[in-house]
Write an enzyme that holds these catalytic residues in place. Sequence first.
Site, mmCIF file in Angstrom:
data_model
loop_
_atom_site.group_PDB
_atom_site.id
_atom_site.type_symbol
_atom_site.label_atom_id
_atom_site.label_comp_id
_atom_site.label_asym_id
_atom_site.label_seq_id
_atom_site.Cartn_x
_atom_site.Cartn_y
_atom_site.Cartn_z
ATOM 1 N N HIS A 1 0.829 -1.207 0.000
ATOM 2 C CA HIS A 1 0.000 0.000 0.000
ATOM 3 C C HIS A 1 0.864 1.258 0.000
ATOM 4 C CE1 HIS A 1 -3.559 -2.378 0.502
ATOM 5 N NE2 HIS A 1 -3.113 -2.910 1.613
ATOM 6 N N ARG B 1 -8.636 -1.721 -16.747
ATOM 7 C CA ARG B 1 -8.663 -2.980 -15.998
ATOM 8 C C ARG B 1 -10.090 -3.217 -15.491
ATOM 9 N NH1 ARG B 1 -3.961 -0.201 -14.240
ATOM 10 N NH2 ARG B 1 -2.015 -1.258 -14.788
ATOM 11 N N ARG C 1 -9.897 -4.374 -21.113
ATOM 12 C CA ARG C 1 -9.560 -5.785 -20.939
ATOM 13 C C ARG C 1 -10.725 -6.489 -20.248
ATOM 14 N NH1 ARG C 1 -4.360 -6.951 -17.424
ATOM 15 N NH2 ARG C 1 -5.675 -6.211 -15.730
ATOM 16 N N GLU D 1 0.761 -12.403 -22.997
ATOM 17 C CA GLU D 1 1.363 -12.388 -21.662
ATOM 18 C C GLU D 1 1.814 -13.770 -21.213
ATOM 19 O OE1 GLU D 1 -1.523 -10.873 -18.870
ATOM 20 O OE2 GLU D 1 -3.178 -11.735 -19.997
ATOM 21 N N ASN E 1 4.256 -7.624 -17.471
ATOM 22 C CA ASN E 1 4.359 -8.088 -16.081
ATOM 23 C C ASN E 1 4.210 -9.608 -16.009
ATOM 24 O OD1 ASN E 1 4.343 -5.353 -15.724
ATOM 25 N ND2 ASN E 1 2.351 -5.264 -14.736
ATOM 26 N N ASP E 2 3.111 -10.119 -16.592
ATOM 27 C CA ASP E 2 2.905 -11.570 -16.570
ATOM 28 C C ASP E 2 3.833 -12.289 -17.536
ATOM 29 O OD1 ASP E 2 1.115 -12.202 -14.553
ATOM 30 O OD2 ASP E 2 -0.636 -11.693 -15.749
ATOM 31 N N ARG F 1 5.439 -12.962 -9.342
ATOM 32 C CA ARG F 1 5.553 -11.507 -9.224
ATOM 33 C C ARG F 1 5.052 -10.997 -7.874
ATOM 34 N NH1 ARG F 1 0.802 -9.487 -13.358
ATOM 35 N NH2 ARG F 1 1.057 -7.520 -12.277
ATOM 36 N N CYS G 1 1.351 -2.791 -22.659
ATOM 37 C CA CYS G 1 0.588 -2.171 -21.576
ATOM 38 C C CYS G 1 1.134 -2.544 -20.203
ATOM 39 C CB CYS G 1 -0.894 -2.532 -21.660
ATOM 40 S SG CYS G 1 -1.247 -4.293 -21.432
#
Length: 551
Positions: free
Chosen positions: A188, A294, A330, A428, A451-452, A462, A499
């Site tokens: 956070h 998202r 997405r 991904e 990322n993935d 991750r 992205c």
Amino acid sequence: MVVATGKSIVKGIAITKIRVLKEPDRKIDESLHEDTDAQVKRFQDAVAKVIDQQNELYERAKETAGEKNAEIFEVHAMMLEDEDLIDDTEEIIREQKRSAEYAVKESFTAQAKVFEEMDDAYLSARSADIYDLENAVLDVLLGIDPNSFAPDEPFILVADDLAPSETVKLDKNLLQGIVTRGGSQTSHTAILARSMNVPALIQVKDISDAWDGKTAIVDGYQSCIYVDPTAETMEMMMERREADRKEQALLQDLIGKESRTVDGTAVRIYANIGGPADLPAVKENDAEGVGLFRSEFVYLNGDQSPTEEEQFQAYKSALEALAPKQVVIRTCDIGADKQVDYLNLDPEDNPALGFRAIRICLTRKEFFKTQLRALLRASAYGNLAVMFPMITSLKELMAAKEILEECRTELKNEGQEMGCLEIGIMIETPAAALIADDLARQCDFFSIGTNDLTQYTLAIDRQNAHLEPFLDTHHPAVLKEIKMAVDAAHRHGIWCGICGELGADLDLTETFLRMGIDELSVNPKSVLPLRKQVRGIDLSLPEEEKEEDFR
């Protein structure tokens, strides 16, 4: 001068006084109490008050940090309504004749430890939320003011770590920097720092309560904090901060300018968002569209699956606000690190490799159709593109397109208005990169989720902070997969974007442009720095020699 080092989350320079956030003294009454009904009533009243507090924090966070970042407080309110947690606490009061404070400490800590011991990194991290709620309930019972930490002048916040309820209470106009002993890239603390764009360090092991009130410098470039800096260090850092401010002012001059290289090569710079609440940032930073909406955050914000109408309104508002700019939405990417209770998904040993995203949608057809119908209806109000996540085979893509066409036929028969829309997929997984030619024949575009793609290529979870030393986001294998996807897309006449986080990595911008990337979608605050980087590149010049060749 004291120098302490950590890990930088946001680069930049902050210079002002430190305020140390200290934990209040929560002294627990361990005596026995015969009037157990009175203690149960105290506990129930405290829980009710904290639920009200969490709802207030949600509204405040929604205004300052966006709905995506505010949703944790809705989750907290639901946690406090958990029957097992309530029953366990009241049982301790009645059977052991203990105070409400003692029972809360025992039952909440026990549940937090259950989460701590889970192998799944995401679920393990949820223990921090239980401890946060434990402290909130104890504060009510002990009469501790939750708003006692309220600096009235600019400050650098130093703390062991920050709970969501603490971050949202901070005066964002006064907060200049953040330094914590704990935290991770996905904590956070990191989310708050990035959303506010303030210099931030995590994992600074040498912080001290004695720093309170001292002048300090947070150097996000060198990942350190200077406490009681020397005159020489102060002068040097003030010059660096002024250079940063001038650079930020110059970036404003790029608003309205083209994202085009010196030699004339154009690239579209879009923004990633979590929902309609992020649209003001898209406009303020002059993004040319949205490359990743998202949509799963529409699902995460409630205790039941959103209706077709609720989804339609969310998508419609984004499309109307940005028309005629393109908005790429997405489809639902629930699963892995994004769980919702109402879907009743079975626990998994490795959720990142499990039942998630398109796999859920294809096996829960009516659930999927609700979203696709909402998207098709919204397409009448702007420039929409829809992309499917976690595609690993042509069979999955064709099945998703078939359900989309089924929805289109239904809506047409119902007399619903629809517009045109592009259909694409996220690249991904290594599987998608390897069969990119086959997939491109059935798509209008690719969007690479780095990322993935990095996670699956390097076999690195991750969500696991312990694996960060092994994570190489510039790994040649990942870059080669990106190049494979770009080449396949262009062979079949479709566009290809990025992205994921690598889209904002300025060290790779030229590499991506030389690969032929058509679009880069990044955090809204990264749009203008990326545009500046693009406008300084000349692709007509020979590329600097590199160890790897991705052409």
